[in-house]
Design a protein around this motif. Structure first.
Motif, PDB file in Angstrom:
ATOM      1  N   THR A  22      39.093-129.709  20.561  1.00 40.71           N
ATOM      2  CA  THR A  22      37.808-129.153  20.983  1.00 40.71           C
ATOM      3  C   THR A  22      37.048-130.286  21.650  1.00 40.71           C
ATOM      4  O   THR A  22      37.134-131.443  21.205  1.00 40.71           O
ATOM      5  CB  THR A  22      36.992-128.585  19.799  1.00 40.71           C
ATOM      6  N   HIS A  23      36.336-129.977  22.705  1.00 46.70           N
ATOM      7  CA  HIS A  23      35.644-130.997  23.491  1.00 46.70           C
ATOM      8  C   HIS A  23      36.607-132.081  23.987  1.00 46.70           C
ATOM      9  O   HIS A  23      36.215-133.236  24.189  1.00 46.70           O
ATOM     10  CB  HIS A  23      34.503-131.646  22.689  1.00 46.70           C
ATOM     11  N   ALA A  26      41.324-132.305  17.237  1.00 41.69           N
ATOM     12  CA  ALA A  26      40.579-131.438  16.328  1.00 41.69           C
ATOM     13  C   ALA A  26      41.413-131.039  15.122  1.00 41.69           C
ATOM     14  O   ALA A  26      41.169-131.479  13.997  1.00 41.69           O
ATOM     15  CB  ALA A  26      40.087-130.201  17.077  1.00 41.69           C
ATOM     16  N   ASP A  61      44.844-127.028  31.037  1.00 41.17           N
ATOM     17  CA  ASP A  61      45.518-127.485  29.831  1.00 41.17           C
ATOM     18  C   ASP A  61      46.849-128.146  30.169  1.00 41.17           C
ATOM     19  O   ASP A  61      47.177-129.227  29.657  1.00 41.17           O
ATOM     20  CB  ASP A  61      45.756-126.304  28.882  1.00 41.17           C
ATOM     21  N   SER A 100      43.378-135.533  12.690  1.00 46.61           N
ATOM     22  CA  SER A 100      43.202-134.113  12.990  1.00 46.61           C
ATOM     23  C   SER A 100      43.479-133.210  11.792  1.00 46.61           C
ATOM     24  O   SER A 100      43.154-132.020  11.823  1.00 46.61           O
ATOM     25  CB  SER A 100      44.119-133.705  14.148  1.00 46.61           C
TER      26      SER A 100
END
Length: 496
Positions: free
Chosen positions: A167-168, A172, A267, A375
């Motif tokens: 995320t960001h 994560a 991505d 993570s």
């Protein structure tokens, strides 16, 4: 004398001015305006559509006794001749509709003009656009089906291949290649649904609306719609000839699809940069100066297509904004936005499918990267919360542990500091170490929609069923159009 003199001077001035007016008129007469008005070159895209619309209309006119059978036969034969000659052989005209009519008249004489009885170019062009666009939308649907199939195939192969999730763009939680693939397959399923929904509203016939107020002739609009494979008619004649909301809906669906594609492409570009995926040479290129580089060029272009589609949607909406009823020539400038969008997005979808289907996912590299940035922290916090701690307290412990390391000892030390209790009060060493392991961490998240192998495998199966249903819906629509086309040809053969 003064008056005569002024008159003489005035007369001389008029003569000079008159000469200038003639020059200006000669300079600007005819050519520039006609060229500006003409859409004949761009209309090549709807050449076949116009011939089909002409044929269906003439068959209906003959069936209603509005033109004689022999006249209908002559017109339909001439249309066959025009089709064989092709768009490039049409006489000059303001648009393809007028040019085809002129070609028919040149072939069989004035009776060819009866082809235009009980219609206007307004309802004719609206029908031709819908006739062609529905095929283009089905091509776009097919492209989404192909991409979804590619994603689900990769997902089925990689349900246990862990990878980092972000995320960001920050590490994560660990996830799997399959979970990532399914996230886009699910979004593309909605894109497919939007395109199919748009198709339903595109596939309505405006023909018979004439300029905008209907016709005095006893036409059968439903018959023409059936001959052309439309699901029905747009009843109100003014709306039928004037509306282009079907273009807005279609381009909006395409723009949304292009946004999905842009995210997928981004991505893959990032993953390729980090070594998480190896793209096929067919979907990459080398630098012209740096021989070691492999560039994800095709995916960068897929990513950029979202700009084309959103620009087309904005251009279309801006063109249509504030147009009064009924027909306005502005509409001639609206349609190209739809053609450009559907071509660009469909092509980009095909390319994305190829890139996904031919990519390699290095499992060891992905697993090593899956634990980077601590993570697995959320899994540890969840474990402590399940052991009785408030989640916010568990969150504090794991956050403090992350300052010194991402292992059991760091978590245990943080728990002692925050709680004055040993970590074992809330979770065993074995359970904590399992939560710290990316593979075990992923396996623990087996709720509906989670990345655990069993959960993803079940999702892939359900998504495959939905994909098969959409593929069947696509095929049914294609078959319906083919059946209508064959029926129209049979009717035409009865006259021509």
């Amino acid at each position: 004398m003064v008056g005569d003199g002024e008159g003489g001077s005035s007369s001389g001035s008029r003569t000079a001015s008159g000469d200038s007016d003639v020059v200006r008129r000669e300079r600007f007469s005819g050519g520039p305006a006609r060229e500006f008005l003409s859409s004949l070159a761009a209309d090549e895209r709807i050449f076949d559509a116009d011939l089909a619309v002409d044929r269906a209309h003439v068959v209906m006119l003959a069936e209603r006794g509005i033109v004689a059978n022999d006249e209908a036969g002559d017109i339909l034969t001439a249309l066959d001749i025009v089709e064989v000659a092709g768009h490039d052989d049409l006489p000059n005209g303001e648009d393809v509709h007028a040019a085809i009519e002129t070609a028919v008249i040149e072939e069989i004489g004035p009776v060819g003009g009866k082809m235009h009885t009980a219609r206007s170019r307004n309802d004719e062009v609206a029908t031709c656009i819908r006739y062609r666009l529905r095929e283009d939308l089905l091509d776009a649907v097919e492209a989404t089906v192909t991409l979804r199939e590619a994603l689900l195939d990769v997902a089925a192969e990689h349900t246990e291949t862990v990878m980092p999730g972000f995320t960001h763009l920050q590490p994560a939680q660990p996830t799997t290649v399959a979970h990532w693939c399914c996230s886009y397959a699910q979004a593309l399923a909605r894109d497919t649904a939007r395109l199919l929904d748009a198709y339903e509203r595109v596939n309505r016939s405006p023909l018979g609306a004439a300029a905008f107020a209907g016709t005095t002739f006893d036409v059968d609009r439903e018959r023409v719609a059936a001959l052309l494979g439309f699901d029905g008619v747009l009843e109100n004649a003014m709306d039928a000839s004037a509306t282009r909301d079907f273009l807005v809906e279609s381009v909006s669906a395409l723009a949304t699809l292009s946004t999905t594609l842009s995210g997928l492409a981004e991505d893959l570009v990032v993953f390729a940069n980090k070594g998480y995926v190896a793209l096929s040479d067919d979907y990459s290129s080398t630098s012209s100066i740096m021989p070691q580089k492999v560039n994800p060029d095709t995916l960068e272009l897929v990513r950029a297509t979202a700009g084309d589609a959103s620009a087309g949607l904005n251009g279309l909406l801006t063109t249509l904004k504030g147009l009064p009823r009924a027909y306005n020539r502005d509409l001639q400038r609206a349609t190209p936005h739809a053609w450009e969008a559907v071509d660009a997005v469909t092509h980009a979808t095909d390319v994305a499918a190829g890139a996904v289907a031919t990519a390699d996912w290095p499992e060891e590299v992905l697993e090593d990267a899956a634990s980077e940035g601590f993570s697995t922290a959320t899994g540890v916090a969840d474990l402590l919360a399940a052991g009785g701690l408030p989640f916010r307290t568990a969150h504090e412990i794991v956050a403090k542990a992350s300052e010194s390391g991402a292992d059991y000892d760091a978590v245990a030390a943080a728990a002692e500091e925050v709680l004055d209790d040993p970590l074992s009060t809330y979770a065993s060493r074995e359970a904590v170490e399992a939560a710290l392991d990316p593979v075990e961490n992923v396996a623990s998240r087996d709720s509906l929609g989670g990345p655990a192998p069993e959960a993803v495998a079940a999702h892939v199966e359900r998504a495959g069923t939905e994909l098969a249903e959409d593929a069947a819906a696509l095929e049914a629509r294609r078959e319906a159009l083919a059946t209508a086309n064959a029926a129209l040809r049979e009717e035409v053969n009865g006259y021509a």
